[in-house]
Write a protein that holds these residues in place. Structure first.
Motif, mmCIF file in Angstrom:
data_model
loop_
_atom_site.group_PDB
_atom_site.id
_atom_site.type_symbol
_atom_site.label_atom_id
_atom_site.label_comp_id
_atom_site.label_asym_id
_atom_site.label_seq_id
_atom_site.Cartn_x
_atom_site.Cartn_y
_atom_site.Cartn_z
ATOM 1 N N MET A 183 14.683 -3.292 2.325
ATOM 2 C CA MET A 183 14.061 -3.841 1.116
ATOM 3 C C MET A 183 12.540 -3.923 1.217
ATOM 4 S SD MET A 183 14.870 -4.729 -1.892
ATOM 5 C CE MET A 183 16.599 -5.194 -1.863
ATOM 6 N N SER A 184 12.042 -4.349 2.355
ATOM 7 C CA SER A 184 10.589 -4.549 2.484
ATOM 8 C C SER A 184 9.800 -3.252 2.343
ATOM 9 C CB SER A 184 10.271 -5.207 3.831
ATOM 10 O OG SER A 184 10.727 -4.386 4.892
ATOM 11 N N LYS A 185 10.318 -2.160 2.868
ATOM 12 C CA LYS A 185 9.585 -0.889 2.771
ATOM 13 C C LYS A 185 9.865 -0.162 1.450
ATOM 14 C CE LYS A 185 12.669 2.442 5.059
ATOM 15 N NZ LYS A 185 12.797 3.408 6.164
ATOM 16 N N LEU A 186 11.015 -0.456 0.817
ATOM 17 C CA LEU A 186 11.359 0.209 -0.438
ATOM 18 C C LEU A 186 10.431 -0.197 -1.579
ATOM 19 C CD1 LEU A 186 15.269 0.017 -0.393
ATOM 20 C CD2 LEU A 186 13.810 1.953 0.217
ATOM 21 N N ILE A 187 9.891 -1.405 -1.494
ATOM 22 C CA ILE A 187 8.993 -1.914 -2.542
ATOM 23 C C ILE A 187 7.787 -0.999 -2.737
ATOM 24 C CG2 ILE A 187 7.474 -3.837 -3.186
ATOM 25 C CD1 ILE A 187 9.429 -5.675 -1.708
ATOM 26 N N ASN A 188 7.366 -0.327 -1.678
ATOM 27 C CA ASN A 188 6.179 0.529 -1.727
ATOM 28 C C ASN A 188 6.510 2.007 -1.965
ATOM 29 O OD1 ASN A 188 4.436 -1.673 -1.070
ATOM 30 N ND2 ASN A 188 5.149 -1.501 1.056
ATOM 31 N N MET A 189 7.756 2.296 -2.336
ATOM 32 C CA MET A 189 8.179 3.681 -2.559
ATOM 33 C C MET A 189 8.518 3.893 -4.035
ATOM 34 S SD MET A 189 10.632 3.988 0.816
ATOM 35 C CE MET A 189 11.163 5.657 0.489
ATOM 36 N N ASN A 190 8.384 5.163 -4.508
ATOM 37 C CA ASN A 190 8.811 5.455 -5.872
ATOM 38 C C ASN A 190 10.316 5.762 -5.886
ATOM 39 O OD1 ASN A 190 9.288 8.269 -5.315
ATOM 40 N ND2 ASN A 190 7.077 8.604 -5.443
ATOM 41 N N THR A 191 10.894 5.902 -7.065
ATOM 42 C CA THR A 191 12.346 6.063 -7.154
ATOM 43 C C THR A 191 12.843 7.358 -6.515
ATOM 44 O OG1 THR A 191 12.029 6.949 -9.384
ATOM 45 C CG2 THR A 191 12.700 4.637 -9.184
ATOM 46 N N ASN A 192 12.085 8.432 -6.643
ATOM 47 C CA ASN A 192 12.505 9.688 -6.014
ATOM 48 C C ASN A 192 12.621 9.527 -4.495
ATOM 49 O OD1 ASN A 192 12.658 11.080 -8.394
ATOM 50 N ND2 ASN A 192 10.570 11.901 -8.270
ATOM 51 N N GLU A 193 11.638 8.879 -3.923
ATOM 52 C CA GLU A 193 11.656 8.647 -2.477
ATOM 53 C C GLU A 193 12.816 7.740 -2.083
ATOM 54 O OE1 GLU A 193 6.863 8.917 -1.486
ATOM 55 O OE2 GLU A 193 7.732 7.023 -2.198
ATOM 56 N N ILE A 194 13.044 6.700 -2.871
ATOM 57 C CA ILE A 194 14.130 5.763 -2.574
ATOM 58 C C ILE A 194 15.490 6.465 -2.649
ATOM 59 C CG2 ILE A 194 15.355 3.705 -3.380
ATOM 60 C CD1 ILE A 194 12.634 2.617 -4.278
ATOM 61 N N MET A 195 15.681 7.272 -3.716
ATOM 62 C CA MET A 195 16.962 7.960 -3.877
ATOM 63 C C MET A 195 17.207 8.956 -2.748
ATOM 64 S SD MET A 195 18.300 6.479 -6.410
ATOM 65 C CE MET A 195 17.304 5.012 -6.076
ATOM 66 N N TYR A 196 16.120 9.607 -2.298
ATOM 67 C CA TYR A 196 16.255 10.541 -1.168
ATOM 68 C C TYR A 196 16.672 9.787 0.100
ATOM 69 C CZ TYR A 196 15.083 13.705 2.627
ATOM 70 O OH TYR A 196 15.141 14.469 3.765
ATOM 71 N N GLU A 197 15.976 8.694 0.394
ATOM 72 C CA GLU A 197 16.299 7.902 1.592
ATOM 73 C C GLU A 197 17.713 7.339 1.515
ATOM 74 O OE1 GLU A 197 14.588 7.380 4.348
ATOM 75 O OE2 GLU A 197 12.881 8.613 3.701
ATOM 76 N N LEU A 198 18.108 6.864 0.335
ATOM 77 C CA LEU A 198 19.448 6.306 0.159
ATOM 78 C C LEU A 198 20.518 7.378 0.359
ATOM 79 C CD1 LEU A 198 21.428 4.094 -0.624
ATOM 80 C CD2 LEU A 198 20.921 4.564 -3.031
ATOM 81 N N ASN A 199 20.271 8.545 -0.197
ATOM 82 C CA ASN A 199 21.223 9.654 -0.053
ATOM 83 C C ASN A 199 21.418 10.033 1.415
ATOM 84 O OD1 ASN A 199 22.924 11.776 -1.181
ATOM 85 N ND2 ASN A 199 21.321 13.181 -0.509
ATOM 86 N N GLU A 200 20.314 10.168 2.151
ATOM 87 C CA GLU A 200 20.386 10.520 3.573
ATOM 88 C C GLU A 200 21.116 9.433 4.360
ATOM 89 O OE1 GLU A 200 19.201 13.419 5.265
ATOM 90 O OE2 GLU A 200 19.353 14.011 3.156
#
Length: 362
Positions: free
Chosen positions: A160-177
């Motif tokens: 959660m702490s690092k996701l706040i500084n990411m855009n949705t594309n980046e978050i979805m990529y990280e979540l998928n991996e």
């Protein structure tokens, strides 16, 4: 070397029993995967593929248990090496076919979950993160598979702490991996659990599975899943089969020498520290001893001690015959070495060491 028809058929039936147990376990696994896929939209085609695998599996089961070779082998003849190889090759082909079905079923499951995951995450690309927490909750609710829900929740809790500084594309990529690699790890652990459960009454097989699983679970990822799974199953089942064969040989050796008047207690049967050999020691009340070392590949050597000159031949020949009566193949060629016995009694003045290097696995 040749084997009697009875020996070959006993080998065949033992292998058939092992393969049948494997088929039954795989059938249960595929049914679980079908049930899991039915909970997910757009999985009808995959369910049909899995049902087709069940049909193939049932055909294998029927074919193997019909004992086709039984009709081809006269019971009073010896089987040529070529025929023996033909039967072993047939069984190995069936083992390989079943392994391919195992891998295929897991690949179908993996692809269904991946397609569902990608469709869900694609919906949230390029959206505004005005309500950060609310969006994550919606994403988690989108997953129909409970395990995927839990993995997604774990991802958000841990990052959660690092996701706040990411855009949705980046978050979805990280979540998928994160999800796909965690799914691979969870699948590997479930495969190990099912295999352990299948052999729960055999502590030696359970230990073999757990030892092999250490490397399998540790190195597993979404990218190497099928290859790692295939290697793990192939290596583990080979070791389990070899150990089952060895235990059967040990059991028959013990029964055979007991029938010859040797006393064998539980403490006289020991496994070497590295697990590569099992040592069996029997002793007659008159002092003669018989010691056996059974190797991983099912071959063995044995040592009769305390006999006068060639008196050992009576016991050793009777021992060989008893093993043959059990359907245990032995070679007629072996090396005899005579030497002074390690102890003296009223009968003892010679020792024999018989090394049966060509003993075959069953």
């Amino acid at each position: 070397m040749s084997k009697t028809a009875r020996e070959v058929l006993m080998d065949y039936q033992r292998s058939v029993n092992h393969i049948t147990r494997d088929i039954n376990l795989l059938r249960e696994t595929i049914l679980k995967i079908i049930s899991e896929c039915k909970e997910i939209d757009n999985s009808k085609l995959s369910v049909n593929e899995l049902e087709q695998l069940l049909i193939e599996l049932n055909l294998f089961d029927k074919e193997i248990n019909e004992k086709a070779y039984d009709k081809k082998i006269p019971s009073d003849t010896h089987i040529a090496v070529e025929t023996f190889k033909e039967i072993n090759n047939y069984l190995q082909r069936k083992v390989d076919d079943i392994l391919n079905i195992k891998v295929k079923a897991q690949e179908i499951r993996k692809n269904v979950l991946a397609k569902e995951r990608e469709l869900i995450l694609k919906k949230y690309n390029d959206i505004s993160l005005n309500n950060f927490k609310n969006i994550f909750e919606k994403i988690i609710l989108e997953f129909k598979n409970l395990n995927q829900k839990n993995i997604a929740q774990l991802f958000f809790d841990q990052n959660m702490s690092k996701l706040i500084n990411m855009n949705t594309n980046e978050i979805m990529y990280e979540l998928n991996e994160f999800i796909k690699n965690q799914e691979a790890k969870d699948s590997a652990e479930n495969i190990v659990k099912e295999l352990v459960n299948n052999y729960k009454d055999d502590s030696d097989s359970v230990n073999l599975i757990k030892n092999e699983a250490l490397t399998f679970v540790k190195k597993i990822s979404s990218d190497n899943f099928s290859m790692s799974y295939k290697e793990f199953i192939k290596e583990t089942e080979k070791k389990i089969t070899d150990e089952e064969i060895r235990k059967d040989i040990v059991r028959k050796i013990i029964i055979s020498i007991r029938n010859l008047g040797f006393n064998v207690e539980r403490e006289n049967v020991l496994k070497s520290q590295d697990g590569n050999n099992i040592i069996i020691r029997g002793e007659k009340i008159t002092g003669e001893t018989a010691t056996f070392k059974v190797n991983l590949d099912g071959s063995y050597i044995y040592d009769f001690d305390g006999y006068e000159e060639h008196e050992h031949d009576k016991d050793s020949d009777a021992f060989i015959q008893k093993l043959r009566d059990f359907g245990l193949g032995t070679s007629n060629e072996f090396e005899k070495v005579y030497r002074q016995p390690t102890f003296k009694n009223k009968n003892a003045s010679a020792k024999i060491l018989k090394n049966n290097k060509n003993t075959k696995k069953n």
